[in-house]
Structures are given as C-alpha cells and as structure tokens.
Design a protein around this motif. Structure first.
Motif, PDB file in Angstrom:
ATOM      1  N   UNK A 127       0.770  -1.229   0.000  1.00 59.15           N
ATOM      2  CA  UNK A 127       0.000   0.000   0.000  1.00 59.15           C
ATOM      3  C   UNK A 127       0.800   1.277   0.000  1.00 59.15           C
ATOM      4  N   UNK A 128       2.108   1.190  -0.236  1.00 65.01           N
ATOM      5  CA  UNK A 128       2.946   2.384  -0.315  1.00 65.01           C
ATOM      6  C   UNK A 128       3.319   2.587  -1.781  1.00 65.01           C
ATOM      7  N   UNK A 129       2.652   3.506  -2.495  1.00 60.98           N
ATOM      8  CA  UNK A 129       2.824   3.636  -3.952  1.00 60.98           C
ATOM      9  C   UNK A 129       4.097   4.390  -4.344  1.00 60.98           C
ATOM     10  N   UNK A 130       5.235   3.731  -4.187  1.00 60.80           N
ATOM     11  CA  UNK A 130       6.512   4.320  -4.574  1.00 60.80           C
ATOM     12  C   UNK A 130       6.756   4.098  -6.059  1.00 60.80           C
ATOM     13  N   UNK A 131       7.530   5.000  -6.658  1.00 63.79           N
ATOM     14  CA  UNK A 131       7.902   4.875  -8.065  1.00 63.79           C
ATOM     15  C   UNK A 131       9.412   5.090  -8.191  1.00 63.79           C
ATOM     16  N   UNK A 132      10.084   4.169  -8.851  1.00 63.41           N
ATOM     17  CA  UNK A 132      11.520   4.293  -9.103  1.00 63.41           C
ATOM     18  C   UNK A 132      11.742   5.268 -10.256  1.00 63.41           C
ATOM     19  N   UNK A 133      12.632   6.258 -10.046  1.00 60.43           N
ATOM     20  CA  UNK A 133      12.887   7.249 -11.095  1.00 60.43           C
ATOM     21  C   UNK A 133      14.315   7.159 -11.635  1.00 60.43           C
ATOM     22  N   UNK A 241       7.097   9.196  -4.392  1.00 56.89           N
ATOM     23  CA  UNK A 241       5.747   8.641  -4.383  1.00 56.89           C
ATOM     24  C   UNK A 241       5.023   8.997  -5.679  1.00 56.89           C
ATOM     25  N   UNK A 242       3.999   8.219  -6.003  1.00 62.44           N
ATOM     26  CA  UNK A 242       3.192   8.513  -7.183  1.00 62.44           C
ATOM     27  C   UNK A 242       2.602   9.916  -7.092  1.00 62.44           C
ATOM     28  N   UNK A 243       2.129  10.268  -5.921  1.00 65.72           N
ATOM     29  CA  UNK A 243       1.484  11.567  -5.735  1.00 65.72           C
ATOM     30  C   UNK A 243       2.460  12.714  -5.971  1.00 65.72           C
TER      31      UNK A 243
END
Length: 349
Positions: A127-133, A241-243
């Motif tokens: 439930x933690x919407x992380x995104x690798x950049x 985060x996605x947000x």
C-alpha cells in the motif's frame, strides 16, 4: 562494513508487512543541506534553477545507509552545486539502523529516497505507492563471500554455514535456484569474526566493502555477485511517491538530472568527493573508499548505462525480478510493471 545487514537490500517479509503498520519519524541529525535557511516549503515552488533568481525549492532525500562511496554521486551533486543550479535546496539525510527511507518518503517527511528494487515492489504491495525514477547501480552490489578456493558453484554451499539476514528475498531465491536445502543458516550480525574463523562458511556482503576488509586482514576470499547468480535487481534506486511525481514532475526531473550529473562527476573525481563523504561519516577511511569507488564503477556505468546513461532501467529486469518474487510467494501478484518505474526524468544521452 559492520552493520550492513540493516541496509542489505533484500527486505525481509516481516519488514515488508510492517511498512504500512509502522508510523515513521525522523530527526535532522546528520543532515547535510545545500542551502541552509531557504524559506520555501518542501515542493512548494518550481525548480527553475538558481540562475533565474527564483527561490530554491527545499527538498530532502534519504539514503539507505551512512554516507559512503555507494552514495558518492549524490554527495557530488550537493558539493558541486548541481542541485542548487537545478533550483533545489537539497538536504541529504543519511540512513542507518532503524531508518526506513520508504516509510519516511511515504509519510511526506522527505521527497526522495534510496533503496533496492525488491523494496520498491514489496512496498507497493503493502500500500505504499513508490515509483523508481533512476537506478544508480545497474548491478546490485549484494553478494555472497567465501574463503578463496572453497566454492566453484554456489550449490557446493550445502552442508556449510551461511551468515545471512533472516527473510532476505535474495537468499530465498538462491536457496530455491541452487537447491540449498542443507545449508546451516546463521544470523548475520555485521561482524565477520565468525566467517574468518570458519574457512568453510560463507556470508552476505556488499562487494564494494567487505572484500577490502578481508584484504586488510590478510584473509583470501572470493565472492559471487547475486546479480550474476540470477537474482537480477537494481541497486540504490532513487524513488518518490506517485502523488509527488504527479504534482511536481519538474522537481523530479531537476532532482534526477542533477543526481546523474553528480554520478558522472564522481566517476572521475572520487578522491575529491570521498573527502566530502568522510566529513559526513568520519568512520570512513580514504583507502577503503578508494577501493569501493573502483569496485562499484562497472556496476554503475556498465550494462545498459553504457548506452543509455546512468540511472537507466530496463522493463525486462523489472519484470524478471517481479516474477521471481511472485514465484517465491513473497509477492502475491504481479502488477503492471509500468506503474513501478519510469525513465521519463533521466537526462537524454
């Protein structure tokens, strides 16, 4: 390096579950800022570059351990003013025992974090919407070290001791892939004393660190890189985060581009930046950092980075890792991999 079990990227199942259950907190001890005293709130302004006269955007990134060569490019970007030039008032918060970059970023106490690829996938499941950049290490520096001449194949570890963190995802993969059903698993504490005293044992390591420690002690060792053993995951992933990514794509781009510029500088100027690292982490020795910088160079600048530049990520690598974790039962299901990472903010090579 003693204590690296906390940062050893493969996250345990217990830690994965607790990510969403544990409230996080973090002080400012040990933080390093590029423009202390800037008054803008995190993410409140547009990263427009210092030369435009715009107010700097105040942001924080949390690394995955105390300052060391594995973070050299981030500190180079700070020391050389690349973050400031990109319009960012950057604070680097070192990681350490009990510091979870995923929790800190998820809580909004930092905009960017550093971790391993499997941590990103496990965090998203919980439930933690992380995104690798960006992926700083094309090949993760995690490995298995053994006394020289003792192993030709990892399967020969059966019947011997392996010092490893409990629940480590990489170890679950290796046990299954190499049929390691007769290995005596011993708790990894960060100390290498037992490994040194037991010539038939093996231990988890970072190939940029522990082999040098053994070299200094006159102990002949060799190692397998987990990536080469089939557990192919990126290391030192930069994530948000996605947000935050959706609301502040300009800041994300400025951060990623400045970080990549820092790594390109560190490649040819590691001796200079290692002194900066030592100021932040006085326990570091320049000789050990020189070893680490050399050992990590092919892991950062080789592979897809040769063609696409530092930080590039492949869909095949991400999908392969995700499938391995699903097959092991560590991940419940595979989500669309395009939601997990993006190369959108990397500088065009």
């Amino acid at each position: 390096m003693a204590g690296k079990e906390v940062k050893f990227g493969a996250i345990s199942l217990i830690v994965a579950i607790s990510l969403v259950l544990t409230a996080c907190s973090s002080g400012n001890n040990g933080q390093t800022s590029s423009a202390a005293g800037a008054s803008s709130s995190p993410g409140a302004s547009t990263a427009a570059g210092a030369s435009s006269g715009a107010e700097l955007t105040k942001i924080t990134q949390v690394t995955n351990w105390f300052a060391q060569p594995e973070h050299g490019g981030q500190y180079a970007a700070l020391a050389k003013g690349y973050y400031k030039d990109a319009g960012l008032d950057m604070t680097i918060q070192p990681g350490g025992p009990g510091v979870s970059a995923t929790q800190i970023v998820a809580s909004g106490q930092a905009e960017f974090g550093m971790g391993q690829a499997d941590e990103i996938l496990l965090a998203r499941q919980n439930g933690i919407p992380l995104v690798a950049v960006a992926a700083i290490f094309q090949k993760n520096p995690q490995g298995v070290m053994f006394h020289k001449g003792k192993l030709k194949d990892l399967s020969e570890l059966n019947g011997h001791k392996m010092y490893v963190g409990s629940g480590s995802a990489f170890w679950e993969y290796l046990k299954k892939a190499y049929k390691l059903d007769q290995v005596q698993e011993m708790k990894y504490t960060g100390s290498l004393a037992n490994f040194v005293a037991e010539p038939d044992s093996a231990t988890q390591i970072y190939v940029t660190s522990e082999p040098y420690t053994m070299q200094q002690q006159g102990v002949d060792v060799d190692y397998f890189l987990n990536y080469d053993l089939g557990y192919k995951q990126y290391g030192n992933i930069l994530f948000t985060t996605e947000d935050y990514l959706k609301k502040h794509p300009d800041i994300v781009k400025a951060y990623v581009e400045a970080s990549v510029k820092g790594w390109n500088y560190y490649k040819d100027n590691s001796d200079e930046i290692n002194k900066v690292l030592q100021e932040t982490n006085p326990d570091l020795k320049l000789e050990a950092m020189a070893y680490g910088a050399k050992a990590e160079e092919p892991l950062i600048f080789g592979g897809d980075a040769e063609t696409n530049g530092v930080g590039f990520m492949s869909k095949d690598i991400w999908e392969g890792l995700q499938k391995q974790l699903v097959d092991l039962g560590i991940l419940k299901k595979a989500e669309p991999i395009d939601d997990v990472y993006t190369n959108e903010f990397l500088p065009v090579k």
